[in-house]
Design an enzyme around this catalytic site. Structure first.
Site, PDB file in Angstrom:
ATOM      1  N   LYS A  52       0.840  -1.204   0.000  1.00  0.00           N
ATOM      2  CA  LYS A  52       0.000   0.000   0.000  1.00  0.00           C
ATOM      3  C   LYS A  52       0.876   1.255   0.000  1.00  0.00           C
ATOM      4  O   LYS A  52       0.586   2.240  -0.678  1.00  0.00           O
ATOM      5  CB  LYS A  52      -0.940  -0.008   1.211  1.00  0.00           C
ATOM      6  CG  LYS A  52      -2.075  -1.018   1.047  1.00  0.00           C
ATOM      7  CD  LYS A  52      -2.787  -1.363   2.344  1.00  0.00           C
ATOM      8  CE  LYS A  52      -3.782  -2.510   2.122  1.00  0.00           C
ATOM      9  NZ  LYS A  52      -4.391  -3.020   3.342  1.00  0.00           N
ATOM     10  N   GLN A  96      -4.214  -1.746   9.649  1.00  0.00           N
ATOM     11  CA  GLN A  96      -4.187  -3.067   9.027  1.00  0.00           C
ATOM     12  C   GLN A  96      -4.720  -4.124   9.995  1.00  0.00           C
ATOM     13  O   GLN A  96      -4.258  -4.248  11.110  1.00  0.00           O
ATOM     14  CB  GLN A  96      -2.741  -3.401   8.612  1.00  0.00           C
ATOM     15  CG  GLN A  96      -2.590  -4.694   7.841  1.00  0.00           C
ATOM     16  CD  GLN A  96      -3.256  -4.651   6.466  1.00  0.00           C
ATOM     17  OE1 GLN A  96      -3.126  -3.683   5.722  1.00  0.00           O
ATOM     18  NE2 GLN A  96      -3.999  -5.698   6.137  1.00  0.00           N
ATOM     19  N   ASP A 119     -10.959   2.920   4.488  1.00  0.00           N
ATOM     20  CA  ASP A 119     -11.374   1.518   4.337  1.00  0.00           C
ATOM     21  C   ASP A 119     -12.897   1.414   4.258  1.00  0.00           C
ATOM     22  O   ASP A 119     -13.439   0.414   3.803  1.00  0.00           O
ATOM     23  CB  ASP A 119     -10.914   0.709   5.568  1.00  0.00           C
ATOM     24  CG  ASP A 119      -9.693  -0.142   5.272  1.00  0.00           C
ATOM     25  OD1 ASP A 119      -9.439  -0.420   4.082  1.00  0.00           O
ATOM     26  OD2 ASP A 119      -9.012  -0.553   6.235  1.00  0.00           O
TER      27      ASP A 119
END
Ligand SMILES: NC(=O)c1ccc[n+]([C@@H]2O[C@H](COP(=O)([O-])OP(=O)(O)OC[C@H]3O[C@@H](n4cnc5c(N)ncnc54)[C@H](OP(=O)(O)O)[C@@H]3O)[C@@H](O)[C@H]2O)c1
Length: 312
Positions: A52, A96, A119
């Site tokens: 990412k 994460q 997200d």
């Protein structure tokens, strides 16, 4: 002829368009920034986060990575998130998952500023999505939608079957597919581990999405002739135990070195004989998930600065 849906190519187009949007933001004095937070020793999570960060660099998003010791008290994670919430250079925050044991993941998701929740997992953003008024679509479902759009696969009136009902893939994707919108309007069946006669259901699908996390769960007998098959699954399978010797020889050497290969939830070779269009693993949904994170970050930078950015 079965069409191979090339997620790498579609993701590359999206990244290319995003560089233009990022340039436009820069001209307005805004440098889009994404912070990733890792509190885990899981090697897969470490890999995801570094990919990412690499993606950010490639398109010109400012990447900031915070790593928290797995022995640290939960307060350190919450304080980090609070600092990032208050940092005007950070427009998107990605924690994460999974986190180390003992941390309440729901509380973590709630503690991220919903405007920076790229997200799309904060309850406010989940609620907005379900209500048809989304701010940030979760990256994987959004990536699936973009793949369907790129290949002119009509969702309106289609029978879609989603195998998997997780909060990050199955549920949001089902919502997006059935909602009243040009890129929705499908009739959706959601299957899960307690579904009976799974194959009967999957065989009704014009669009079949596999997101169960079970290697090669979907075989050729579970797919209708000509169906579009989207394989979200990414499963690590030990190389000596792999189920099928396929023709993707170029990756075989790397697989042997790593000791595992990545396998989807669909038996690709066999299902390719039946499907009208199919995504490979790797190279299908995975790159799209990554591209849509960049998309959400650019969108977030625009929203937080009242700038109307053009998005692909
Ligand atoms: N390509 C990408 O970018 C990307 C992104 C995210 C996830 N993934 C991959 O996608 C897969 C799913 O991820 P996830 O996070 O959604 O997984 P998850 O949270 O484990 O959810 C799996 C879902 O599949 C259902 N399921 C499990 N076994 C099943 C079976 N035999 N038949 C029917 N349904 C079954 C489960 O049912 P229950 O609800 O009853 O337990 C659950 O709803 C994983 O392989 C993951 O690595 C890929």
């Amino acid at each position: 002829m079965t069409e191979r849906i090339d997620g790498e190519a579609v993701a590359a187009d999206i990244r290319e368009s995003l560089t233009g949007s990022i340039e436009a933001l820069r001209e307005e004095g805004v440098e889009p920034g994404l912070a990733t937070v890792l509190m885990s020793d899981d090697p897969a999570s470490e890999t995801y986060v570094s990919m990412k960060q690499r993606d950010c660099k490639e398109v010109g998003i400012d990447g900031l990575h915070v790593e928290i010791d797995t022995d640290a008290p939960p307060a350190e994670l919450y304080d980090t998130i609070e600092d990032l919430n208050n940092d005007p250079h950070v427009h998107g925050i990605l924690v994460q998952m999974p986190l180390v044991d003992g941390i309440d993941e729901r509380r973590v998701l709630r503690s991220i500023d919903p405007m920076k929740d790229v997200d799309g997992f904060h309850p406010e953003n989940v609620g907005r999505l379900v209500a048809g008024n989304d701010r940030y679509r979760p990256c994987t479902p959004h990536g699936v939608q973009k793949l369907l759009e790129a290949y002119d696969i009509e969702t309106e009136g289609a029978d879609a079957v989603v195998v998997g009902r997780s909060n990050i893939v199955g549920k949001p994707l089902a919502n997006l597919l059935f909602r009243k919108a040009d890129d929705g309007n499908a009739t959706v069946t959601v299957c899960h581990s307690r579904t009976e006669a799974l194959a009967e259901k999957t065989r009704t699908a014009d669009i079949l999405v596999a997101a169960a996390g079970i290697p090669e769960l979907i075989d050729a007998g579970m797919v209708a002739e000509g169906a579009t098959v989207i394989d979200v699954g990414v499963n690590r399978v030990d190389v000596p135990n792999r189920r099928s010797e396929d023709s993707r020889a170029e990756s075989a050497e790397a697989d042997t070195e790593r000791g595992y290969e990545l396998v989807g939830d669909v038996a690709y070779e066999d299902v390719s004989e039946i499907a009208g269009a199919i995504t490979p693993v790797p190279g299908g949904v995975g790159p799209m998930t990554r591209a849509m994170l960049l998309y959400n970050t650019v969108k977030a930078a625009g929203l937080q600065n009242d700038i109307d950015v053009t998005l692909p």
